[in-house]
Design an enzyme around this catalytic site. Structure first.
Site, short mmCIF file in Angstrom:
data_model
loop_
_atom_site.label_atom_id
_atom_site.label_comp_id
_atom_site.label_asym_id
_atom_site.label_seq_id
_atom_site.Cartn_x
_atom_site.Cartn_y
_atom_site.Cartn_z
CG ASN A 93 43.63 50.36 40.37
OD1 ASN A 93 44.18 50.12 39.30
ND2 ASN A 93 43.73 49.55 41.42
CB SER A 146 41.69 47.07 30.14
OG SER A 146 42.24 45.83 29.75
CE1 TYR A 159 39.70 44.10 33.58
CE2 TYR A 159 40.61 43.56 31.43
CZ TYR A 159 40.72 44.18 32.66
OH TYR A 159 41.86 44.91 32.95
CB ALA A 160 36.39 43.17 26.65
CB ALA A 161 31.49 44.69 28.19
CE LYS A 163 39.48 47.65 33.57
NZ LYS A 163 39.75 48.65 34.64
#
Length: 303
Positions: A93, A146, A159-161, A163
C-alpha cells in the site's frame, strides 16, 4: 472480528500503514483475527497503529522503513517471520505523490514516485513470493492500483504510470504464482485521503470525512468515493479463504460502490490484405474506428 470472515492464525504485512487506507486496512485485518506487521517510514505512526491493534486484543509488530529497495522489503518479511513465525498476506500500500503536469515533472519527482509505488510493490511482492514458494502453503499478494492508473489523470504522470504498472504486474504474477497457490489481485480504491485532499472539488468532502460527518449519498454511490475505512473490507475479503479462487483481477471499492474492472483487450480491428499504407490507415480510421475512441480521465460526475 469482521462478521463472517476469520483470519485467525494468518499473518499480514501492510506497507504504508501509518495513515489512510493502509492504517484502516491494518486495523480491519487485526479485527478479523490476523497478526499484522505495520510498516511506515514514520516511527511514531507505526507505534500508534501497533498500540491501537494491541488495544483491541490483536497482535501487531512494527517495521519502520521507507518502502522501495530490497532491504526494506526483506525487513517487512523478516519481521513477520521473527515475530509471528509465518507470513500469509502481503499488502503493498505504501505510496507518495509528486503531482506535476508532464513539462513540469522533474527527474527527481518522477523517480521518487516510481521508487515507492512501482519498485516498492515489486520488491515487497518478490520478497513475499520467495517466502510463499519456499513455505509451500500458498499466500496472498494484494496490490494497490488506482483510478489514475486505469483511466489517466491530469497532472499525475508518474503516479498514473506506476499504478498502471502495478495492475499489469498483478495480472503477470497471478499467472506466475498460480502453481504455488498464491493469488494476486489489485485493489482500485476511491477514498478521501491525503492523496485526494488537494483536489479542489473534493476538499470540502475531505474535511467532512475528517470531522467524521457522513458523506452525501451521491458521492458514495454515483461517484463511488468514501473513506479509507470503506476500502478496508475488500482487503480482508481478498485475504480470506473465501477469495481463494480469485486472482489476476483489478477490483474497485469506494463508498458504496464495489466494481470489477475490465482488463485492456483488443476492441476492434480491420484487415488490409498485403499490408497497410498510411493512406489506407487514414481512410479506414475515419470510416471504422473514429466513433470508437476510448474516453480518458476520471469521471467525477456532478460533485
Amino acid at each position: 472480528m469482521t462478521a463472517g470472515i476469520d483470519l485467525g492464525g494468518k499473518v499480514a504485512v501492510v506497507t504504508g500503514a501509518g495513515r489512510g487506507i493502509g492504517r484502516a486496512t491494518a486495523l480491519a485485518l487485526a479485527n478479523a483475527g490476523a497478526a499484522v506487521v505495520v510498516n511506515d517510514l514514520a516511527g511514531e505512526m507505526v507505534e500508534e497503529v501497533v498500540t491501537l491493534i494491541r488495544g483491541i486484543g490483536g497482535k501487531a509488530a512494527g517495521a519502520v522503513c521507507a518502502i522501495g529497495d530490497s532491504a526494506a522489503a526483506e525487513q517487512c518479511v523478516d519481521t513477520a517471520l521473527s515475530r509471528f513465525g509465518r507470513l500469509d498476506i502481503m499488502i503493498t500500500n505504501a505510496g507518495n505523490l509528486r503531482d506535476r503536469v508532464l513539462w513540469n515533472t522533474s527527474d527527481k519527482d518522477f523517480d521518487s514516485v516510481i521508487m515507492t509505488h512501482l519498485r516498492g510493490t515489486f520488491t515487497c511482492a518478490r520478497a513475499a513470493a520467495r517466502h510463499f514458494r519456499a513455505a509451500g502453503e500458498g499466500g496472498r499478494l494484494i496490490l494497490m492500483a488506482s483510478l489514475a492508473g486505469q483511466r489517466g489523470n491530469f497532472g499525475q504522470t508518474a503516479y498514473a504510470a506506476a499504478k498502471a504498472g502495478i495492475a499489469a504486474m498483478a495480472r503477470t504474477w497471478a499467472m506466475e504464482l498460480a502453481k504455488a497457490n498464491v493469488t494476486v489481485n489489485a485493489i482500485v480504491p476511491n477514498a478521501l485521503t491525503r492523496m485526494t485532499e488537494t483536489i479542489p472539488a473534493l476538499g470540502p468532502y475531505a474535511a467532512m470525512a475528517e470531522r467524521g460527518e457522513p458523506l452525501p449519498e451521491h458521492l458514495r454511490s454515483n461517484i463511488g468515493i468514501g473513506t479509507a475505512e470503506d476500502v478496508a473490507p475488500l482487503a480482508v475479503f481478498l485475504s480470506s479463504d473465501r477469495a481463494a479462487g480469485i486472482s489476476g483481477q483489478c477490483i474497485g471499492l469506494g463508498g458504496d460502490r464495489l466494481s470489477l474492472w475490465q482488463h485492456p483487450q483488443e476492441k476492434q480491428f480491420a484487415l488490409h490484405r498485403g499490408g497497410w499504407t498510411a493512406e489506407a490507415i487514414a481512410e479506414t480510421w475515419s470510416a471504422t474506428f473514429q466513433q470508437s475512441h476510448e474516453s480518458i480521465g476520471i469521471d467525477m460526475g456532478e460533485i
